[in-house]
Design a protein around this motif. Structure first.
Motif, PDB file in Angstrom:
ATOM      1  N   ILE A 241       0.805  -1.223   0.000  1.00 48.01           N
ATOM      2  CA  ILE A 241       0.000   0.000   0.000  1.00 48.01           C
ATOM      3  C   ILE A 241       0.839   1.275   0.000  1.00 48.01           C
ATOM      4  O   ILE A 241       0.311   2.356  -0.280  1.00 48.01           O
ATOM      5  N   VAL A 242       2.133   1.188   0.311  1.00 49.95           N
ATOM      6  CA  VAL A 242       3.024   2.354   0.285  1.00 49.95           C
ATOM      7  C   VAL A 242       3.945   2.201  -0.913  1.00 49.95           C
ATOM      8  O   VAL A 242       4.690   1.236  -1.016  1.00 49.95           O
ATOM      9  N   ARG A 243       3.876   3.162  -1.835  1.00 51.08           N
ATOM     10  CA  ARG A 243       4.624   3.041  -3.085  1.00 51.08           C
ATOM     11  C   ARG A 243       5.354   4.344  -3.375  1.00 51.08           C
ATOM     12  O   ARG A 243       4.984   5.403  -2.875  1.00 51.08           O
ATOM     13  N   HIS A 244       6.380   4.242  -4.211  1.00 51.67           N
ATOM     14  CA  HIS A 244       7.040   5.437  -4.740  1.00 51.67           C
ATOM     15  C   HIS A 244       6.818   5.432  -6.240  1.00 51.67           C
ATOM     16  O   HIS A 244       7.179   4.467  -6.918  1.00 51.67           O
ATOM     17  N   ALA A 245       6.179   6.498  -6.745  1.00 49.55           N
ATOM     18  CA  ALA A 245       5.752   6.496  -8.141  1.00 49.55           C
ATOM     19  C   ALA A 245       6.293   7.687  -8.909  1.00 49.55           C
ATOM     20  O   ALA A 245       5.666   8.159  -9.850  1.00 49.55           O
ATOM     21  N   GLU A 246       7.452   8.193  -8.534  1.00 48.48           N
ATOM     22  CA  GLU A 246       8.026   9.348  -9.217  1.00 48.48           C
ATOM     23  C   GLU A 246       8.705   8.899 -10.506  1.00 48.48           C
ATOM     24  O   GLU A 246       9.543   7.994 -10.509  1.00 48.48           O
ATOM     25  N   ASP A 247       8.321   9.486 -11.630  1.00 42.32           N
ATOM     26  CA  ASP A 247       9.043   9.312 -12.886  1.00 42.32           C
ATOM     27  C   ASP A 247       8.679  10.480 -13.796  1.00 42.32           C
ATOM     28  O   ASP A 247       7.883  11.341 -13.439  1.00 42.32           O
ATOM     29  N   ALA A 248       9.285  10.531 -14.964  1.00 42.82           N
ATOM     30  CA  ALA A 248       9.125  11.679 -15.847  1.00 42.82           C
ATOM     31  C   ALA A 248       8.242  11.374 -17.052  1.00 42.82           C
ATOM     32  O   ALA A 248       8.250  12.119 -18.030  1.00 42.82           O
ATOM     33  N   SER A 249       7.459  10.296 -16.987  1.00 44.60           N
ATOM     34  CA  SER A 249       6.570   9.970 -18.095  1.00 44.60           C
ATOM     35  C   SER A 249       5.466  11.017 -18.215  1.00 44.60           C
ATOM     36  O   SER A 249       5.084  11.638 -17.224  1.00 44.60           O
TER      37      SER A 249
END
Length: 332
Positions: A241-249
């Motif tokens: 349930i805890v995610r890291h979703a940083e990207d440049a798309s």
């Protein structure tokens, strides 16, 4: 449609991060920690508090109900009628929030006269420099009597100490299923998506709420504590349930399939192509232009917009970074 700040009075402090995002003078900082963006949901027990008013003086709720297919699309309105089925907030925790949880759909329907419970998700957009703390899920299995005793005695240290403390930073997301006990730490600023209710079971009500009744919403703790998830949440469960979703798309799905039945969220940038949908947009950085079949709008940091399904597909140009909040995934 551009939306101004909509900050109903709350029991806890906050609002400065909302003002910093929107611009000085465009938000309240005195117990205005929540900006209900594009809201068709009222505060618990209130007639209009929490609702978004459009520029023409009409409540957004009423506009959607009058023409649900235009606002929400054929598939969504066939399932939910004139209800967007999602509430979006900017939430600025000026102090630690109390330990609380929310009922599931089934519990809310059985005990609270509400079609929806309150599953929610947090998109972290600001924290102190070294990260912020959130407290989620009990570290060990607990009995109902243990939790009931803590609530009766208002044993804050026991309740908070029993939860997992997780450090979050901008770019992280947390999916919070109904029933999961949690508290957001001071200094954490989020875009929150949730089911469209104001149903909270506040286990830690002392020094936060005016009375014990506010903690159980008048239903009694003997009833509402049955909605609390007392199971153990270990590191493996928390990773779900805890995610890291940083990207440049140009378009990034932030919450994944577990959330899609409740709500969806995307981080969008210049170059994005977007499908037609009712959506709430929160601009976090930069500026750009969103072009739809019905025209184009200039969007700058701090702006919030609501787009109807009838606006059609859209494209995004410029250096804009924004969160696009969407209703549950529905197919005909």
């Amino acid at each position: 449609m551009w939306l101004p700040a909509n900050q109903p009075m709350q029991f806890y402090a906050g609002g400065e991060s909302i003002e910093a995002l929107r611009g000085v003078g465009n938000a309240r900082t005195d117990h205005g920690p929540e900006d209900w963006v594009g809201s068709t949901t009222t505060r618990y027990g209130q007639e209009t508090a929490g609702l978004t008013m459009l520029a023409n003086g009409q409540w957004l709720r009423d506009a959607v109900r009058e023409n649900p297919e235009n606002w929400l699309g054929k598939a969504h309105s066939a399932r939910f009628g004139g209800d967007p089925a999602v509430l979006v907030k900017l939430l600025d925790a000026g102090q630690r929030l109390p330990v609380h949880c929310h009922p599931s759909d089934a519990f809310a329907q059985r005990h609270m006269g509400s079609h929806f419970g309150k599953t929610e998700a947090w998109i972290i957009v600001g924290t102190p420099a070294d990260g912020g703390d959130v407290h989620i899920g009990f570290r060990e299995d607990l009995s109902g009597s243990t939790v009931a005793d803590w609530v009766a005695e208002q044993d804050t240290s026991a309740m908070l100490g029993a939860l997992n403390t997780v450090t979050v930073r901008p770019g992280d997301t947390v999916f919070v299923p109904a029933g999961l006990p949690h508290a957001i730490g001071a200094g954490v600023f989020i875009v929150e998506l949730q089911q469209p209710t104001d149903l909270s079971v506040t286990l830690e009500w002392k020094d936060f709420l005016d009375s014990e009744a506010g903690g159980h919403l008048g239903f009694g703790y003997d009833v509402v504590l049955d909605c609390v998830d007392r199971s153990r949440w270990d590191a493996d469960r928390l990773k779900q349930i805890v995610r890291h979703a940083e990207d440049a798309s140009p378009v990034t799905d932030l919450l994944g399939p577990d959330a899609a039945g409740f709500f969806r969220a995307q981080r969008i940038r210049g170059g994005a192509s977007l499908d037609a949908s009712f959506s709430i947009l929160v601009a976090l950085e930069g500026s750009g232009t969103i072009r739809t079949e019905s025209g184009e709008v200039a969007v700058n940091k701090g702006d919030t917009y609501v787009f109807p399904h009838a606006a059609g597909p859209a494209t995004v140009d410029g250096e804009l970074v924004a969160i696009r909040c969407l209703p549950p995934e529905v197919t005909l």
